[in-house]
Design an enzyme around this catalytic site. Structure first.
Site, PDB file in Angstrom:
ATOM      1  N   ASP A  86       0.852  -1.194   0.000  1.00 45.48           N
ATOM      2  CA  ASP A  86       0.000   0.000   0.000  1.00 45.48           C
ATOM      3  C   ASP A  86       0.886   1.242   0.000  1.00 45.48           C
ATOM      4  OD1 ASP A  86       0.666  -0.902   2.725  1.00 45.48           O
ATOM      5  OD2 ASP A  86      -0.457   0.855   3.397  1.00 45.48           O
ATOM      6  N   GLU A 149      -0.074  -0.816   5.867  1.00 45.18           N
ATOM      7  CA  GLU A 149       1.012  -0.309   6.700  1.00 45.18           C
ATOM      8  C   GLU A 149       0.907   1.191   6.908  1.00 45.18           C
ATOM      9  OE1 GLU A 149       5.007   1.225   7.809  1.00 45.18           O
ATOM     10  OE2 GLU A 149       3.786   1.725   6.071  1.00 45.18           O
TER      11      GLU A 149
END
Length: 469
Positions: A86, A149
């Site tokens: 991400d 994250e």
């Protein structure tokens, strides 16, 4: 030897990285579903890593479409390599499309090249090259891939509920030679909970205020919409003078009778807000000069009393320093206000070992009640530390030194990486001391030299840990 091995794979590395970078893997809760728990972009990036792993003959294991792993090696012990696919939102001001990778003679430009797609591909190819060499593995490898994250770590929270904890591991999501300690990290909201009636007619009413998208980024843009009863020209002139005095860029326009003020700042990672320019806090600083309605006045005054020009928690009474892990830092990453629901400050606080976090937060929460604010505490991640003389850390550092001749010692950081999920985990690359750090900023890029050198170092390190006895 290792660099020569990597040279044979350079074109493949770039092509696979380009494919991953082209996926806009920003968390999107509005489009989240059971099949895509943090949105379709992160899910697509996770699937992409599975696809290249299957192409190369590896086994994969998916965990509820929010995390998963690529498996290699054999043995009892497990080396975990914790990566994430991400990315933070691209933001404005790019010279190219952030999700259409640009490959120049010496670099690749796109969101995620440094954080963390480039290092993820580098670590993947280190494993692939060793597998292609038919090495005699002594440990298993779990390359664990997360998709959240940059926000709440829902991915690793879910993963480690059911999956095996690696014996040791590293996250390629920081700097070389090795990060052996990370500050504690929390996010919390300061919510305005007391609304006051205006006894007298204010000269100005703050309709809305918006700055920042993520708690862990310094906001580079802020907008205030103000109802001006009189003297609009004077306000605009004062605003232009304020911008000039503070060396800021900004603008003022009128929209259907509402004055719209904007300020541009400098976005940097929230672990060190002192090197950025918080557009939101500066715009609130200007608004303090206006005779606003009572709710807005309280909101603006709170910012100046506790938050403006206080990157190390000084005004919140949280200043604290240790020689090993450094200072407490406070990043005001999200600021919102509207004249119906009042305001909110979203804060990312990072603290070293030894800081009495709960005690400090309780004291602060009690103090701010008198100003009509309350604390809504989010997830708290305590500080994480591995002794730099641990044999595991020393093997990583040796691999780095063998290839760079750089004798820099391992150190600690304010950032938070997946390494803290592990009982024995550190962050290991992929930034070098001469790398330009544009993580979370516009025009993020990784040089080909950095990408290939990191792959080579990971290759030697994994060989040392998982093949040699």
């Amino acid at each position: 030897m290792w660099k020569e091995k990597v040279q044979q794979y350079e074109d493949q590395i770039i092509n696979d990285l380009k494919g991953l970078l082209a996926i806009e893997s920003v968390r999107d809760d509005a489009k989240a579903s059971e099949d895509a728990p943090v949105g379709p972009g992160p899910r697509k990036a996770l699937d992409y890593m599975y696809e290249i792993a299957h192409r190369d003959g590896f086994t994969t294991h998916d965990v509820d479409h929010i995390a998963g792993r690529i498996e290699a090696g054999k043995g009892n012990d497990v080396l975990g390599i914790l990566c994430h696919v991400d990315v933070v939102p691209a933001g404005d001001g790019w010279d190219s499309n952030p999700f259409e990778p640009v490959v120049t003679e010496d670099a690749i430009i796109a969101r995620g090249t440094l954080d963390d797609k480039g290092p993820t591909i580098a670590a993947y190819y280190a494993i692939k090259i060793l597998e292609d060499m038919n090495v005699d593995w002594k440990k298993r490898i779990h390359m664990i891939i997360g998709t959240d994250e940059e926000s709440d770590w829902k991915c690793t929270d879910r993963y480690f509920k059911t999956e095996e904890m690696p014996t040791l591991g590293f996250a390629p999501d920081a700097e070389f030679p090795c990060i052996h300690g990370e500050k504690g990290i929390t996010t919390f909201d300061l919510v305005q909970n007391k609304l006051a009636e205006d006894q007298d007619e204010p000269d100005y009413e703050l309709i809305t205020f918006k700055s920042g998208e993520r708690y862990n980024m310094v906001p580079d843009h802020a907008e205030a919409r103000v109802l001006v009863k009189e003297n609009m020209t004077d306000v605009i002139q004062d605003f232009e003078y304020f911008l000039e005095q503070n060396h800021l860029q900004g603008d003022s326009t009128v929209d259907s009778g509402i004055l719209v003020l904007t300020v541009e700042g400098k976005a940097v990672h929230g672990m060190d807000p002192s090197i950025g320019v918080n557009a939101g806090l500066y715009l609130l600083k200007f608004l303090a000069s206006l005779n606003l309605d009572n709710n807005a006045k309280a909101f603006v005054a709170f910012s100046n009393r506790y938050l403006f020009n206080s990157d190390f928690g000084e005004k919140m009474g949280m200043k604290f320093h240790t020689d090993v892990m450094g200072d407490v830092t406070t990043n005001i990453g999200v600021i919102t206000y509207d004249n119906e629901n009042a305001g909110l400050f979203g804060i990312n606080l990072r603290y070293p070992e030894g800081f009495e976090f709960e005690k400090a937060m309780d004291r602060f929460a009690n103090e701010i009640q008198q100003y009509g604010f309350e604390v809504k505490l989010g997830k708290v991640q305590p500080p994480h530390y591995v002794d730099k003389n641990d044999p595991f850390v020393q093997k990583l550092v040796t691999a780095y030194r063998n290839q760079t001749n750089d004798m820099t010692e391992p150190y600690t950081i304010g950032g938070g990486t997946y390494a803290r999920n592990l009982d024995k985990g550190v962050a290991f690359g992929a930034m070098f001391s001469d790398s330009e750090d544009l993580m979370h900023q516009k025009n993020e890029y990784i040089t080909k030299k950095q990408l290939f050198n990191a792959t080579s170092i990971y290759l030697e390190a994994i060989y040392s840990l998982c093949v040699e006895e």
